[in-house]
Design a protein around this motif. Structure first.
Motif, PDB file in Angstrom:
ATOM      1  N   ILE A 247       0.846  -1.197   0.000  1.00  0.00           N
ATOM      2  CA  ILE A 247       0.000   0.000   0.000  1.00  0.00           C
ATOM      3  C   ILE A 247       0.880   1.246   0.000  1.00  0.00           C
ATOM      4  O   ILE A 247       0.595   2.218  -0.705  1.00  0.00           O
TER       5      ILE A 247
ATOM      6  N   VAL B  99       0.898   4.360  -2.585  1.00  0.00           N
ATOM      7  CA  VAL B  99       0.769   5.748  -2.130  1.00  0.00           C
ATOM      8  C   VAL B  99       1.941   6.591  -2.643  1.00  0.00           C
ATOM      9  O   VAL B  99       1.743   7.705  -3.148  1.00  0.00           O
TER      10      VAL B  99
ATOM     11  N   TYR C  84       1.544   7.111  -6.400  1.00  0.00           N
ATOM     12  CA  TYR C  84       0.437   8.056  -6.583  1.00  0.00           C
ATOM     13  C   TYR C  84       0.950   9.492  -6.436  1.00  0.00           C
ATOM     14  O   TYR C  84       0.704  10.351  -7.279  1.00  0.00           O
TER      15      TYR C  84
ATOM     16  N   ASP D  95      -4.173  11.711   0.635  1.00  0.00           N
ATOM     17  CA  ASP D  95      -5.395  11.385  -0.105  1.00  0.00           C
ATOM     18  C   ASP D  95      -5.767   9.917   0.057  1.00  0.00           C
ATOM     19  O   ASP D  95      -6.935   9.559   0.113  1.00  0.00           O
ATOM     20  N   LEU D  96      -4.752   9.053   0.066  1.00  0.00           N
ATOM     21  CA  LEU D  96      -4.993   7.608   0.125  1.00  0.00           C
ATOM     22  C   LEU D  96      -4.917   7.151   1.581  1.00  0.00           C
ATOM     23  O   LEU D  96      -3.947   6.548   2.028  1.00  0.00           O
ATOM     24  N   ASP D  97      -5.987   7.450   2.300  1.00  0.00           N
ATOM     25  CA  ASP D  97      -6.038   7.205   3.745  1.00  0.00           C
ATOM     26  C   ASP D  97      -6.949   6.036   4.127  1.00  0.00           C
ATOM     27  O   ASP D  97      -7.381   5.929   5.261  1.00  0.00           O
TER      28      ASP D  97
ATOM     29  N   SER E 107     -11.363   8.050  -0.570  1.00  0.00           N
ATOM     30  CA  SER E 107     -10.107   7.888  -1.314  1.00  0.00           C
ATOM     31  C   SER E 107     -10.259   6.991  -2.535  1.00  0.00           C
ATOM     32  O   SER E 107      -9.439   7.033  -3.453  1.00  0.00           O
ATOM     33  N   LEU E 108     -11.304   6.177  -2.573  1.00  0.00           N
ATOM     34  CA  LEU E 108     -11.468   5.234  -3.677  1.00  0.00           C
ATOM     35  C   LEU E 108     -11.650   5.937  -5.022  1.00  0.00           C
ATOM     36  O   LEU E 108     -11.076   5.514  -6.026  1.00  0.00           O
TER      37      LEU E 108
ATOM     38  N   LEU F 215      -8.289   7.471  -6.147  1.00  0.00           N
ATOM     39  CA  LEU F 215      -7.375   6.438  -6.636  1.00  0.00           C
ATOM     40  C   LEU F 215      -7.790   5.954  -8.029  1.00  0.00           C
ATOM     41  O   LEU F 215      -6.957   5.846  -8.931  1.00  0.00           O
TER      42      LEU F 215
ATOM     43  N   ILE G 195      -3.852  -2.053  -6.096  1.00  0.00           N
ATOM     44  CA  ILE G 195      -5.130  -1.346  -5.971  1.00  0.00           C
ATOM     45  C   ILE G 195      -6.188  -2.290  -5.405  1.00  0.00           C
ATOM     46  O   ILE G 195      -7.005  -1.897  -4.568  1.00  0.00           O
TER      47      ILE G 195
ATOM     48  N   TYR H  54      -5.515  -2.474  -1.781  1.00  0.00           N
ATOM     49  CA  TYR H  54      -5.993  -1.235  -1.160  1.00  0.00           C
ATOM     50  C   TYR H  54      -7.513  -1.263  -1.007  1.00  0.00           C
ATOM     51  O   TYR H  54      -8.047  -0.962   0.068  1.00  0.00           O
TER      52      TYR H  54
END
Length: 193
Positions: free
Chosen positions: A37, A41, A44, A54-56, A61-62, A65, A116, A119
């Motif tokens: 992950i 991140v 990204y 952003d990717l929390d 966040s979906l 992404l 992904i 994630y």
């Protein structure tokens, strides 16, 4: 270039793995999921996706992404050898449809799909305490035998998040309207008690 996944041992086909081999891979997967992950991140952020914050692992966040990922989907033309091999393995009733598909996803795209999917699975697990990573060893003809899947859904349903992200990626690559990650989340959230 998106960083490859390095498995520190020989990885055979999931369909033929022994229970011990499947457990070994599953333990490695669980130990390395946070690292993968973080790879996602970092990539990204480094490719202009936005802030790593952003990717929390939230549902919000979906969409960020997915919107970042879709323009990065790369298809490459299959070789004539690959097409012939595929054609040989397919049943007669689907050969025509599949022979028209001359493209495959690039290796880099496939690796991003795995991360992904991971994630996406972690977002579901963060949102619903009854969900967790699991593994099913039998029956051997189960589509996700020996693979990391998410368990804990109603009616013993299971989810291979990499598989559903892969399906949506193929549709997006072909320009077919497909679910984004948030839509997938909403669908699967309905199967949680």
């Amino acid at each position: 270039m998106y960083p490859n996944i390095e498995v520190p041992f020989e990885l055979g086909s999931f369909d033929t793995m022994s229970k011990r081999e499947a457990d070994h891979f599953f333990m490695w997967f669980l130990e390395n999921r946070k690292n993968r992950i973080q790879v996602l991140v970092d990539y990204y952020e480094s490719t202009g996706g936005g802030s790593p914050k952003d990717l929390d692992l939230t549902t919000k966040s979906l969409n960020l992404l997915w919107n970042w990922f879709v323009p990065r989907i790369v298809q490459i033309k299959k070789t004539s050898e690959e097409l012939a091999e595929e054609n040989e393995q397919l049943p007669w009733w689907i050969k025509t449809e599949c022979s028209e598909n001359e493209y495959k996803l690039s290796k880099e795209t496939e690796i991003m799909i795995m991360d992904i999917g991971l994630y996406f699975g972690e977002v579901l697990i963060q949102q619903f305490v009854q969900l967790k990573w699991g593994i099913i060893y039998k029956p051997r003809n189960f589509v996700d035998v020996n693979r990391p899947i998410i368990v804990g859904f109603n009616k013993n349903m299971t989810l291979n998040p990499v598989r559903v992200v892969n399906t949506c990626t193929y549709k997006a690559a072909k320009g077919i309207q497909s679910n984004d990650l948030y839509s997938l989340y909403q669908i699967w959230a309905e199967y949680v008690e």
